[in-house]
Design a protein around this motif. Sequence first.
Motif, PDB file in Angstrom:
ATOM      1  N   ASP A  27       0.540  -1.107  -0.138  1.00  0.00           N
ATOM      2  CA  ASP A  27       0.012   0.137  -0.509  1.00  0.00           C
ATOM      3  C   ASP A  27       0.293   1.260  -0.339  1.00  0.00           C
ATOM      4  OD1 ASP A  27      -2.367   1.210   0.166  1.00  0.00           O
ATOM      5  OD2 ASP A  27      -1.742   1.895   2.496  1.00  0.00           O
ATOM      6  N   PHE A  28       1.516   0.708   0.656  1.00  0.00           N
ATOM      7  CA  PHE A  28       2.922   2.743   1.233  1.00  0.00           C
ATOM      8  C   PHE A  28       3.635   2.919  -0.299  1.00  0.00           C
ATOM      9  CE2 PHE A  28       7.291   4.025   0.808  1.00  0.00           C
ATOM     10  CZ  PHE A  28       7.313   5.185   1.613  1.00  0.00           C
ATOM     11  N   SER A 136      -9.402  -0.892  20.388  1.00  0.00           N
ATOM     12  CA  SER A 136      -9.424   0.089  20.006  1.00  0.00           C
ATOM     13  C   SER A 136      -8.204   0.840  19.268  1.00  0.00           C
ATOM     14  CB  SER A 136      -9.833   1.014  21.838  1.00  0.00           C
ATOM     15  OG  SER A 136     -10.733   0.381  22.036  1.00  0.00           O
ATOM     16  N   LEU A 137      -7.178   0.731  19.544  1.00  0.00           N
ATOM     17  CA  LEU A 137      -5.879   1.486  18.653  1.00  0.00           C
ATOM     18  C   LEU A 137      -5.794   0.717  17.489  1.00  0.00           C
ATOM     19  CD1 LEU A 137      -3.364   2.088  21.935  1.00  0.00           C
ATOM     20  CD2 LEU A 137      -4.498   4.070  20.139  1.00  0.00           C
ATOM     21  N   TRP A 138      -5.639  -0.073  17.341  1.00  0.00           N
ATOM     22  CA  TRP A 138      -5.990  -0.517  16.008  1.00  0.00           C
ATOM     23  C   TRP A 138      -6.523   0.154  15.036  1.00  0.00           C
ATOM     24  CZ3 TRP A 138      -9.556  -4.612  15.418  1.00  0.00           C
ATOM     25  CH2 TRP A 138      -9.702  -4.977  13.502  1.00  0.00           C
ATOM     26  N   TRP A 139      -7.978  -0.271  15.494  1.00  0.00           N
ATOM     27  CA  TRP A 139      -9.078   0.436  14.614  1.00  0.00           C
ATOM     28  C   TRP A 139      -8.873   1.817  14.428  1.00  0.00           C
ATOM     29  CZ3 TRP A 139     -12.512  -2.683  12.193  1.00  0.00           C
ATOM     30  CH2 TRP A 139     -13.683  -2.081  11.276  1.00  0.00           C
ATOM     31  N   ALA A 140      -8.784   2.841  15.256  1.00  0.00           N
ATOM     32  CA  ALA A 140      -8.958   3.829  15.185  1.00  0.00           C
ATOM     33  C   ALA A 140      -7.431   3.758  14.212  1.00  0.00           C
ATOM     34  CB  ALA A 140      -8.454   4.331  16.606  1.00  0.00           C
ATOM     35  N   ALA A 141      -6.629   3.663  14.538  1.00  0.00           N
ATOM     36  CA  ALA A 141      -5.675   4.038  13.133  1.00  0.00           C
ATOM     37  C   ALA A 141      -5.636   2.833  11.606  1.00  0.00           C
ATOM     38  CB  ALA A 141      -3.917   2.520  13.968  1.00  0.00           C
ATOM     39  N   TRP A 142      -6.647   2.688  12.285  1.00  0.00           N
ATOM     40  CA  TRP A 142      -7.020   1.525  10.354  1.00  0.00           C
ATOM     41  C   TRP A 142      -8.521   2.607   9.974  1.00  0.00           C
ATOM     42  CZ3 TRP A 142      -6.408  -1.371   6.463  1.00  0.00           C
ATOM     43  CH2 TRP A 142      -7.701  -1.587   5.658  1.00  0.00           C
ATOM     44  N   VAL A 143      -9.380   3.095  10.506  1.00  0.00           N
ATOM     45  CA  VAL A 143     -10.463   4.393  10.376  1.00  0.00           C
ATOM     46  C   VAL A 143      -9.535   5.125   9.803  1.00  0.00           C
ATOM     47  CG1 VAL A 143     -12.510   4.910  10.637  1.00  0.00           C
ATOM     48  CG2 VAL A 143     -11.549   3.077  11.168  1.00  0.00           C
ATOM     49  N   GLY A 144      -8.629   5.581  10.771  1.00  0.00           N
ATOM     50  CA  GLY A 144      -7.666   6.797  10.586  1.00  0.00           C
ATOM     51  C   GLY A 144      -7.710   6.937   8.672  1.00  0.00           C
ATOM     52  N   HIS A 145      -6.846   5.734   8.560  1.00  0.00           N
ATOM     53  CA  HIS A 145      -5.848   5.475   7.454  1.00  0.00           C
ATOM     54  C   HIS A 145      -6.637   5.527   6.226  1.00  0.00           C
ATOM     55  CE1 HIS A 145      -3.996   3.673   3.971  1.00  0.00           C
ATOM     56  NE2 HIS A 145      -4.437   2.750   3.796  1.00  0.00           N
ATOM     57  N   GLY A 146      -7.803   5.265   6.067  1.00  0.00           N
ATOM     58  CA  GLY A 146      -8.951   4.966   5.412  1.00  0.00           C
ATOM     59  C   GLY A 146      -9.315   6.401   5.372  1.00  0.00           C
ATOM     60  N   LEU A 147      -9.500   7.420   6.601  1.00  0.00           N
ATOM     61  CA  LEU A 147      -9.911   8.734   6.061  1.00  0.00           C
ATOM     62  C   LEU A 147      -9.351   9.837   5.295  1.00  0.00           C
ATOM     63  CD1 LEU A 147     -12.065   8.986   9.050  1.00  0.00           C
ATOM     64  CD2 LEU A 147     -12.983   9.043   7.380  1.00  0.00           C
ATOM     65  N   GLY A 168       1.739   6.294   7.685  1.00  0.00           N
ATOM     66  CA  GLY A 168       1.735   5.729   8.529  1.00  0.00           C
ATOM     67  C   GLY A 168       0.555   5.053   9.507  1.00  0.00           C
ATOM     68  N   LEU A 169      -0.181   5.679   9.383  1.00  0.00           N
ATOM     69  CA  LEU A 169      -1.575   5.146  10.319  1.00  0.00           C
ATOM     70  C   LEU A 169      -1.258   3.192   9.328  1.00  0.00           C
ATOM     71  CD1 LEU A 169      -3.918   8.170  10.257  1.00  0.00           C
ATOM     72  CD2 LEU A 169      -2.464   6.785  12.177  1.00  0.00           C
ATOM     73  N   ALA A 173      -1.299   0.262  11.957  1.00  0.00           N
ATOM     74  CA  ALA A 173      -2.844   0.054  11.971  1.00  0.00           C
ATOM     75  C   ALA A 173      -2.679  -1.546  11.735  1.00  0.00           C
ATOM     76  CB  ALA A 173      -3.343  -0.243  10.709  1.00  0.00           C
ATOM     77  N   ALA A 174      -1.881  -1.940  10.382  1.00  0.00           N
ATOM     78  CA  ALA A 174      -0.797  -3.242  10.226  1.00  0.00           C
ATOM     79  C   ALA A 174      -0.157  -4.201  11.702  1.00  0.00           C
ATOM     80  CB  ALA A 174      -0.294  -3.315   9.321  1.00  0.00           C
TER      81      ALA A 174
END
Length: 204
Positions: A27-28, A136-147, A168-169, A173-174
């Motif tokens: 993805d990077f 919760s941190l994983w999910w925040a990073a995953w959603v934040g990456h998409g946004l 970076g997000l 997330a990964a």
Amino acid sequence: MTSPPRKAPRLLVRAAQTAIAAAAAADFFRALEFREHTVPQLVSQQDEAPQDSVLGTQIFIWLMTLSTVLFLVWLSRTRRNAQELSPEAQVPTGGRLIGAWFVPVVNLFVPLRHVLAIGRASSAAWDRKRDTALVSLWWAAWVGHGLALTTTFKVAPESMAGLVVAEGLMAAAALLLIVVIERITALQSAALDRLAVAPSPVEV
């Protein structure tokens, strides 16, 4: 005759973790190629750029599809294990568990609840603060990456800062998902081992 206790899917875990890491790396490079092809000063490379971009995108799609399938198979296996370990727990059914990832809006928050429910049902050793914070941190990073990625490509596709934040997000997330998978699998493995050695009730 009782059926043998389930086992934690160790081979599946390693395959999913490897695919997740590979998809994050792909993805990077895909995002970097996309950005380079939108920068005005690189217009002279326009003839060859699309082929590179398409190849990078295809590789990312393949790896992302593989990691998604492996992750959902792992999640389904751990759901069944959690249900066996804690029959009274409110664990989502198989259909709801998988379907929640593909329904718009719902997939922004319901999958998080499902993973947390599976984690809590996996073992009494689940730490409400530490383990819940990890998921919760994983999910925040995953959603934040998409946004962040969507916003960058639409508003300022030439912005390196936006790309760095988004990717970076994605990397965070990964990494966090790999740890989440390892943590829940370890909890279930220990719980299933205890279940396997537990003495059977004496038949009258």
